[in-house]
Every structure is written in structure tokens, then in C-alpha cells.
Design a protein around this motif. Structure first.
Motif, PDB file in Angstrom:
ATOM      1  N   MET A  19      94.250  61.627 124.184  1.00 55.55           N
ATOM      2  CA  MET A  19      93.833  60.236 124.346  1.00 55.55           C
ATOM      3  C   MET A  19      92.350  60.111 124.003  1.00 55.55           C
ATOM      4  SD  MET A  19      94.118  57.848 127.707  1.00 55.55           S
ATOM      5  CE  MET A  19      93.587  56.173 127.608  1.00 55.55           C
ATOM      6  N   ARG A  20      92.015  59.026 123.401  1.00 52.68           N
ATOM      7  CA  ARG A  20      90.612  58.750 123.055  1.00 52.68           C
ATOM      8  C   ARG A  20      90.030  57.823 124.130  1.00 52.68           C
ATOM      9  NH1 ARG A  20      87.147  59.391 118.988  1.00 52.68           N
ATOM     10  NH2 ARG A  20      85.875  57.627 118.338  1.00 52.68           N
ATOM     11  N   TYR A  21      88.931  58.244 124.730  1.00 49.58           N
ATOM     12  CA  TYR A  21      88.316  57.491 125.820  1.00 49.58           C
ATOM     13  C   TYR A  21      87.087  56.745 125.312  1.00 49.58           C
ATOM     14  CZ  TYR A  21      91.186  60.707 128.479  1.00 49.58           C
ATOM     15  OH  TYR A  21      92.239  61.433 128.967  1.00 49.58           O
ATOM     16  N   PRO A  22      86.741  55.624 125.968  1.00 48.82           N
ATOM     17  CA  PRO A  22      85.527  54.904 125.589  1.00 48.82           C
ATOM     18  C   PRO A  22      84.289  55.804 125.729  1.00 48.82           C
ATOM     19  CG  PRO A  22      86.856  53.592 127.113  1.00 48.82           C
ATOM     20  CD  PRO A  22      87.463  54.968 127.049  1.00 48.82           C
ATOM     21  N   GLY A  23      83.358  55.638 124.830  1.00 47.12           N
ATOM     22  CA  GLY A  23      82.128  56.429 124.853  1.00 47.12           C
ATOM     23  C   GLY A  23      81.383  56.306 126.166  1.00 47.12           C
ATOM     24  N   GLN A  24      81.388  55.111 126.767  1.00 47.61           N
ATOM     25  CA  GLN A  24      80.677  54.920 128.034  1.00 47.61           C
ATOM     26  C   GLN A  24      81.303  55.753 129.149  1.00 47.61           C
ATOM     27  OE1 GLN A  24      81.826  52.433 126.064  1.00 47.61           O
ATOM     28  NE2 GLN A  24      80.588  50.588 126.253  1.00 47.61           N
ATOM     29  N   TYR A  25      82.619  55.916 129.111  1.00 48.06           N
ATOM     30  CA  TYR A  25      83.313  56.729 130.110  1.00 48.06           C
ATOM     31  C   TYR A  25      82.890  58.193 129.976  1.00 48.06           C
ATOM     32  CZ  TYR A  25      87.276  58.992 132.519  1.00 48.06           C
ATOM     33  OH  TYR A  25      88.065  59.767 133.346  1.00 48.06           O
ATOM     34  N   LEU A  26      82.851  58.678 128.752  1.00 43.60           N
ATOM     35  CA  LEU A  26      82.431  60.064 128.507  1.00 43.60           C
ATOM     36  C   LEU A  26      80.966  60.263 128.902  1.00 43.60           C
ATOM     37  CD1 LEU A  26      84.187  60.598 125.065  1.00 43.60           C
ATOM     38  CD2 LEU A  26      84.988  61.323 127.336  1.00 43.60           C
ATOM     39  N   GLN A  27      80.132  59.272 128.625  1.00 50.84           N
ATOM     40  CA  GLN A  27      78.722  59.356 129.025  1.00 50.84           C
ATOM     41  C   GLN A  27      78.590  59.299 130.543  1.00 50.84           C
ATOM     42  OE1 GLN A  27      76.960  56.121 126.862  1.00 50.84           O
ATOM     43  NE2 GLN A  27      76.729  57.320 124.991  1.00 50.84           N
ATOM     44  N   PHE A  28      79.459  58.505 131.193  1.00 54.24           N
ATOM     45  CA  PHE A  28      79.471  58.444 132.650  1.00 54.24           C
ATOM     46  C   PHE A  28      79.703  59.833 133.235  1.00 54.24           C
ATOM     47  CE2 PHE A  28      82.218  58.602 136.377  1.00 54.24           C
ATOM     48  CZ  PHE A  28      81.447  57.952 137.328  1.00 54.24           C
TER      49      PHE A  28
END
Length: 123
Positions: free
Chosen positions: A1-10
């Protein structure tokens, strides 16, 4: 699954203890869909940690309670995150809070407090 960049940065900022930045990152994508209680729960967990760090124990207790309530709807794994483990961490944080509404920031920063390293399971 591809996650939003902000989620990964979180995830990255959370692991670095940058809880204020965590809030900003998730608020951006949560505002697009306020019914997403998973993001709101993570956001409120980060805000709770930020409040605790600066001695606002009452605010931390409130945020942790909300975070736990929202995250209980998900799991045991959601978006690759061990939600059950996160809820256990929040409960440990709640138990570690002193019996006060406010404590001096220096005392709050010196407290021994539970830690958690978030990671996304990509399997």
C-alpha cells in the motif's frame, strides 16, 4: 500500500520525539477527511505527548484518552501500524502521568516516561 507522505513523515518525526511537528503533519491530511478517526487518534496521541513534555498533565490526560478512544476502532493493524501496540503505549503513558493537573516543565522533561518506536509493517 502507498501511504501519504505526511503519514510517513509523521512516523519519522514521532520516532525523533518531534511531537509538535507530528501534529502539523497529520492535521494537514486529517483536515481533508475529518471522519478519519485513525489519523485523529494518532494526532491526539502526539499532542498528548507534547502537553506532557511541557507539564500540562491535564491536557495530556485528555488527549491520551481521546486518542485511545479513536484508535480502538482500528486494528490490531491499520495502515501498516501496530495499533494494538500503540494503544498499549497510550495506556502506559496514562499510567505514568503524575496525579496533578500541571507540573513545572523542567520536572516534566526529567520524568521517566514510556517510549515507543513506530514502524510500518510492509509485509
Amino acid at each position: 500500500m502507498r501511504y501519504p507522505g505526511q503519514y510517513l513523515q509523521f512516523i519519522e518525526k514521532f520516532n525523533e520525539g518531534e511531537y509538535y511537528e507530528c501534529h502539523d503533519l497529520l492535521e494537514e491530511i486529517w483536515m481533508e477527511n475529518k471522519s478519519d478517526k485513525f489519523l485523529q487518534g494518532l494526532l491526539q496521541m502526539a499532542v498528548g505527548l507534547y502537553h506532557r513534555e511541557y507539564g500540562n498533565i491535564k491536557g495530556a490526560r485528555w488527549m491520551f484518552g481521546n486518542a485511545r478512544k479513536y484508535l480502538n476502532r482500528y486494528g490490531p493493524v491499520h495502515w501498516g501500524l501496530d495499533v494494538a501496540g500503540v494503544i498499549g503505549y497510550i495506556e502506559a503513558c496514562e499510567s505514568a502521568l503524575p496525579d496533578a493537573d500541571v507540573i513545572p516543565p523542567g520536572e516534566a522533561k526529567a520524568m521517566v516516561f514510556p517510549s515507543l518506536r513506530l514502524r510500518i509493517d510492509t509485509s
